[in-house]
Design an enzyme around this catalytic site. Structure first.
Site, short mmCIF file in Angstrom:
data_model
loop_
_atom_site.label_atom_id
_atom_site.label_comp_id
_atom_site.label_asym_id
_atom_site.label_seq_id
_atom_site.Cartn_x
_atom_site.Cartn_y
_atom_site.Cartn_z
N ASP A 93 0.63 -1.55 0.51
CA ASP A 93 -0.13 -0.07 0.29
C ASP A 93 1.51 1.06 -0.08
O ASP A 93 2.18 1.09 0.56
CB ASP A 93 -1.26 -0.30 1.43
CG ASP A 93 -2.55 0.61 0.87
OD1 ASP A 93 -2.82 0.65 -0.34
OD2 ASP A 93 -3.28 0.40 1.92
N GLU A 125 -4.39 4.87 -3.71
CA GLU A 125 -6.44 5.04 -3.31
C GLU A 125 -7.35 5.83 -4.11
O GLU A 125 -6.44 7.49 -4.17
CB GLU A 125 -7.07 5.30 -2.20
CG GLU A 125 -6.97 4.26 -1.16
CD GLU A 125 -6.98 4.78 0.73
OE1 GLU A 125 -8.05 5.64 1.14
OE2 GLU A 125 -7.06 3.59 1.60
N GLU A 192 -14.47 -1.12 -2.59
CA GLU A 192 -14.53 -0.85 -1.15
C GLU A 192 -16.37 -0.64 -0.53
O GLU A 192 -16.15 1.05 -0.43
CB GLU A 192 -13.78 -0.98 -0.22
CG GLU A 192 -13.86 -0.63 1.11
CD GLU A 192 -12.67 -0.81 2.37
OE1 GLU A 192 -11.34 0.42 1.83
OE2 GLU A 192 -12.77 -0.75 3.73
#
Ligand code: KIV
Length: 275
Positions: A93, A125, A192
């Protein structure tokens, strides 16, 4: 690892293998992992890709959100997961603050994850706002996984990290983001906490795999935070979490029996002592 004829046994899985599995309609799984031993267990069980997620902020470091975790904290965990595996693709990440400033800083930090950590891919993200970063990283030869819907790094603007995203008009925006990420070169997209029908629409629209976490049954792959999946976390969990074990109870029981044995003088006994 369960050895399907189509998954490599003697080398690391690549993004091409994940795409091929998706193309032949095979569902595959991911889990988060932050250390050597769990990584080895998950790989042996057939998990194809492991995410060294910024959820380590909460799961490992005891922080309240994913926002404070840094590259320097994540890299040793990436190294540990890589050392514990032979075949799983390891995705690292990019934490909050490691890519927002622009493509150059994103490439610099992604390179650290590959060179220092040993990861094979990175995740970040966001949709349209991170396209320049995604283009720059893929142009630099770094496989990039996108992440849409609930994006916990934006906790301060989302108004909470438990909210389902993408209902109504927001669904069309998410669809456009997903298409744009694919166009920018992302090899997969995490979805998500979005409604199942939106998960289906995105999965049908994209050629690249969708990786669902609370995005319904139509995604090409599924991911969970391993401590949620195995029942180590406590408290109210999101609806999408299914517990496959009660690890907290098992560990609690083992630890209680150990402390009882020590206080009762039953451990160590002759069997566990040197002559
Ligand atoms: O950091 C993480 O663990 C994640 C998963 C929840 C997808 O982003």
């Amino acid at each position: 690892m369960s050895e399907g004829a189509t998954w490599p046994a003697g080398r690391r899985i690549t993004i091409t293998d994940l795409q091929a599995a998706t193309d032949r309609g095979e569902r595959w799984s991911m889990l988060t992992s932050y250390d050597t031993l769990t990584a080895g267990v998950f790989e042996q069980a057939g998990v194809r890709a492991l995410l060294v997620g910024d959820t380590s902020a909460e799961m490992v470091l005891g922080l309240q959100t994913t926002v404070p975790v840094t590259m320097d904290q994540l890299i040793p965990m990436v190294q540990a997961v890589v050392r514990g595996t032979r075949t799983a693709l390891v995705v690292a990440d990019l934490p909050f603050g490691s890519y927002e400033a622009g493509p150059e800083v994103a490439v610099r930090n992604a390179v650290r994850h590959l060179k220092e950590g040993g990861a094979q891919a990175v995740k970040l993200e966001g949709g349209h706002r991170v396209l320049p970063q995604v283009r720059a990283m893929t142009a630099a030869g770094i496989p990039v996984m996108g992440h849409l819907g609930l994006t916990p790094q934006s906790v301060n603007t989302l108004g909470g990290v438990r909210r389902v995203q993408g209902r109504g008009a927001a669904g069309d925006r998410l669809l456009a983001d997903a298409r744009a990420l694919q166009g920018a070169g992302a090899f997969a997209v995490v979805l998500e906490s979005v409604p199942a029908d939106l998960g289906q629409r995105v999965s049908e629209l994209l050629r690249i795999p969708t990786v669902g976490i609370g995005a319904g049954p139509y995604c090409d792959a599924q991911i969970l935070v391993w401590q949620d999946m195995a029942g180590l976390t406590t408290g109210r969990l999101p609806r999408f979490v299914k517990r496959y074990a009660s690890l907290r109870d098992t560990l609690l029981d083992a630890t209680r029996r150990f402390t009882d044995d020590v206080s009762g003088g039953r451990y160590p006994d002759a069997e566990h002592s040197y002559t």
